[in-house]
Motif scaffolding. Structure first.
Motif, PDB file in Angstrom:
ATOM      1  N   ALA A 173      10.819 -13.888  -6.134  1.00 24.01           N
ATOM      2  CA  ALA A 173      10.012 -14.886  -6.836  1.00 24.01           C
ATOM      3  C   ALA A 173       8.699 -14.294  -7.349  1.00 24.01           C
ATOM      4  O   ALA A 173       8.241 -14.627  -8.437  1.00 24.01           O
ATOM      5  CB  ALA A 173       9.725 -16.069  -5.911  1.00 24.01           C
ATOM      6  N   ILE A 174       8.082 -13.422  -6.585  1.00 24.54           N
ATOM      7  CA  ILE A 174       6.756 -12.936  -6.940  1.00 24.54           C
ATOM      8  C   ILE A 174       6.826 -11.623  -7.723  1.00 24.54           C
ATOM      9  O   ILE A 174       6.270 -11.482  -8.808  1.00 24.54           O
ATOM     10  CB  ILE A 174       5.892 -12.745  -5.671  1.00 24.54           C
ATOM     11  CG1 ILE A 174       5.676 -14.101  -4.989  1.00 24.54           C
ATOM     12  CG2 ILE A 174       4.566 -12.086  -6.011  1.00 24.54           C
ATOM     13  CD1 ILE A 174       4.937 -15.121  -5.816  1.00 24.54           C
ATOM     14  N   VAL A 175       7.541 -10.640  -7.170  1.00 18.53           N
ATOM     15  CA  VAL A 175       7.588  -9.326  -7.818  1.00 18.53           C
ATOM     16  C   VAL A 175       8.626  -9.316  -8.948  1.00 18.53           C
ATOM     17  O   VAL A 175       8.501  -8.579  -9.913  1.00 18.53           O
ATOM     18  CB  VAL A 175       7.886  -8.229  -6.776  1.00 18.53           C
ATOM     19  CG1 VAL A 175       7.909  -6.861  -7.426  1.00 18.53           C
ATOM     20  CG2 VAL A 175       6.856  -8.272  -5.663  1.00 18.53           C
ATOM     21  N   GLY A 176       9.661 -10.148  -8.815  1.00 19.30           N
ATOM     22  CA  GLY A 176      10.651 -10.228  -9.875  1.00 19.30           C
ATOM     23  C   GLY A 176      11.928  -9.498  -9.545  1.00 19.30           C
ATOM     24  O   GLY A 176      12.853  -9.448 -10.358  1.00 19.30           O
ATOM     25  N   LYS A 177      11.991  -8.897  -8.364  1.00 16.38           N
ATOM     26  CA  LYS A 177      13.193  -8.166  -7.992  1.00 16.38           C
ATOM     27  C   LYS A 177      13.370  -8.308  -6.487  1.00 16.38           C
ATOM     28  O   LYS A 177      12.430  -8.053  -5.743  1.00 16.38           O
ATOM     29  CB  LYS A 177      13.001  -6.694  -8.363  1.00 16.38           C
ATOM     30  CG  LYS A 177      14.287  -5.969  -8.680  1.00 16.38           C
ATOM     31  CD  LYS A 177      13.971  -4.571  -9.173  1.00 16.38           C
ATOM     32  CE  LYS A 177      14.946  -3.608  -8.553  1.00 16.38           C
ATOM     33  NZ  LYS A 177      14.395  -2.295  -8.339  1.00 16.38           N
TER      34      LYS A 177
END
Lengths: 334, 301
Positions: A173-177
């Protein structure tokens, strides 16, 4: 005499080994430890209502471990803190296991700071990314690097251990991976360890499931989260109302149970249990301080069970920031 | 250098080692003491009838350890029944029968290695072999056998140690009177070694009682609100072994679950369960010391 006795004992042993009782009504559940308190509460109430005629067991092998047993056909229901993944779907298909996907509760990952922290009013997803992405390791170490104006003090980071579903979801959710995170922070699978660390350190920053924040809300602060892609442009606090309204994004995630179609068809007690689960989940989830879904979601779940709609609405790819309506409106596909 | 000075220096060294020794001894004892005091302070209030006779629950004050302690007891029973005959027989064979050659050395080295294998590895082995290959299921039987594998090396080694303390003269005397090897073992060695063997067995069991990882791996449960079928039945044949097929939980798993729950009230329950577990372990150890003392007194050579 002694010989006779030992022969008798041996005979008994052999006899008892030969017959294996499995006639009792037993419902087997395993999987996510995050969802465990809710399922445990439902199982407890269900057994009380049935006065012990139907037995329910719940294990905590983790979401992945639960799916493994589910795919082998060893258990009737899998607890999951994420949707079923592609490989798991393929294995299930190969083994002829069909399943019904039912969202039963919400978890809101909560970003928390120490009670004495008076400089953080909210954080944006970008700011969180800046702190937690792998590139931040040993570079972003001070609060002032997150946003100018924050104190020039070292950030003390706390987060989930790499084996937990919480870690997968937060990084996604935050880093994208999924699983992409810096490594130089205090990591623990036991969220209570994180809670203690955050409470004990003025310059701490961490993330924990909402259920662990709620009982400690007087001793630490939840940080409102601002996200550009959110419906609401203002920072949003994690709370029951905001999660139900579908505006605490991207950190709220649905928790599921996966029910085996075969068990539903062959064991009437499993059907009874699942219906009981969906009817009681809202009340019981609140009791164990979890976030229930809106009423509509449980009705929809009951319909899915009645119509035997198998498959997942997610297609085996992890996704974040989905509102509850979106989750429910997706038709499950096998 | 004068002699008195050399002596003084050596006495000083002796004193320094003495202090270091006391410190090292205390580290272990103080840690254990602090742990027990902490557990007692948190958990003592939970040690009542209700706690031991209730099933797990979502309410911390209603939750109990009934299914967990019954599970622990039954798993330990299976473990003892499996590990003791196997381990003692293997120990006797290796010590009294086996010829000293490369094969026995190889076996001995492997037993020593097995004692050092992490317990989770036994769990994985048991999952593949007992649960899936032999179809024993996630039952008390599987749990007991898994822990039996785990403690087998300890039982074998302590059996051999116990046999080694018996003077060679006793074997020779018996053999000289025409005893077979088996008669020597049966009538002389085993009775004398019983104390040592039992001590080893009990210490091994008190290690097994605290194991969590291998049992979680084979599928021990966390929430289970019923007991295994009773071993005594009202109809013939009056004794039933159905309980060995029953699903189960054990004390350390229950404790771990309570520690990791969001609601802090459960921490008190965890302390209570920990206290029950540590009491069981300490009384097992006390029994070991007592048995050893009694058996030593009986031996007259």
């Amino acid at each position: 005499m002694r010989k006779l006795l030992s022969i008798l004992v041996l005979l008994f042993l052999l006899m008892s080994c030969a017959k294996r009782q499995e006639s009792e009504k037993l419902i087997k559940i395993d999987g996510s430890s995050t969802l465990f308190p809710v399922t445990e509460a439902v199982a407890e109430e269900f057994q009380k209502q049935k006065q012990g005629k139907i037995r329910v067991t719940v294990g905590i092998s983790g979401t992945g471990g639960g799916f493994k047993k589910f795919i082998r056909g060893e258990i009737d229901i899998a607890n999951a803190s994420r949707p079923i993944l592609k490989e798991e779907m393929e294995q299930a298909r190969a083994n002829g296991i069909e399943y019904i996907e039912l969202p039963v509760a919400f978890d809101a990952l909560t970003v928390v700071v120490n009670k004495e922290n008076n400089w953080v009013d909210y954080l944006t997803v970008e700011e969180l990314k800046k702190v937690w992405e792998p590139e931040a390791q040993e570079k972003i170490t001070k609060w002032s690097q997150i946003r100018p104006g924050f104190p020039d003090e070292k950030i003390v980071l706390f987060g989930a251990g790499a084996d937990s579903g919480t870690f997968d979801y937060f990084t996604d959710a935050i880093v994208g991976k999924p699983k992409a995170s810096r490594g130089d922070y205090t990591a623990s699978e036991d969220d209570n360890v994180l809670v203690q660390g955050i409470e004990g350190n003025k310059y701490s920053l961490g993330y924990i499931p909402f259920a662990y924040y709620a009982p400690h809300s007087d001793r630490m602060k939840a940080v409102p989260i601002k996200w550009d892609k959110n419906k609401v442009k203002e920072p949003v606090v994690p709370s029951l109302e905001n999660v139900l309204a579908g505006i605490y994004n991207p950190l709220s995630r649905p928790l599921f149970i996966y029910v085996s179609k075969k068990s539903l068809e062959e064991k009437p007690e499993v059907r009874e249990f699942v219906e009981f689960y969906l009817k009681m989940a809202a009340t019981l989830a609140k009791e164990v301080k979890y976030l229930p879904l809106p009423e509509k979601a449980y009705e929809m779940g009951l319909q899915r069970v009645a119509r035997m709609q198998t498959g997942t609405g997610f297609g085996g790819i992890p996704e974040v920031g989905l509102g509850i309506e979106e989750i429910l409106n997706r038709p499950p596909k096998s | 250098m004068e002699y008195s000075e050399i002596i003084r220096k050596r006495k000083r060294e002796d004193f320094i080692f003495n202090v270091i020794g006391i410190f090292c001894t205390l580290v272990g004892i103080v840690t254990l003491g602090a742990l027990i005091v902490d557990l007692v302070m948190d958990g003592f209030q939970k040690l009542n009838w209700q706690f031991f006779t209730s099933y797990p629950s979502r309410f911390a004050d209603k939750a109990g350890i009934l299914s967990a302690w019954v599970g622990t007891l039954l798993v330990m029973l299976v473990t003892a029944v499996t590990a003791v005959p196997l381990g003692v027989a293997a120990g006797v064979y290796l010590e009294e029968y086996a010829r000293r050659n490369w094969l026995t050395s190889l076996i001995e080295i492997n037993i020593a290695n097995l004692a050092g294998v992490p317990s989770i590895v036994y769990g994985l082995m048991a999952l593949g072999l007992l649960v899936y290959q032999l179809q024993l299921g996630q039952s008390i039987l599987t749990g007991g056998i898994t822990l039996a594998f785990l403690i087998l090396p300890i039982v074998i080694v302590s059996t051999r140690e116990a046999l080694r303390t018996i003077p060679q003269g006793i074997r020779e005397a018996a053999l000289a009177l025409g005893s077979t090897n088996w008669q020597v073992v049966r009538h002389h060695l085993l009775p004398y070694a019983t104390g040592g063997i039992l001590t080893g067995v009990i210490i091994a069991l008190s290690r097994a009682i605290g194991e969590t990882a291998p049992l979680v791996t084979i599928g021990a449960l966390t929430f289970i609100a019923f007991l295994p079928p009773s071993p005594i039945q009202s109809e013939p044949p009056y004794i039933s072994f159905d309980w060995i097929w029953s699903p189960f939980s054990v004390l350390p798993i229950q404790m771990f679950n309570w520690v990791s729950r969001p609601d802090r009230d459960f921490a008190v329950n965890a302390a209570g369960a920990g206290l029950a577990l540590i009491t069981a372990t300490l009384s097992l150890n006390a029994a070991a010391i007592f048995i050893r003392y009694r058996m030593r007194k009986k031996i007259t050579w």
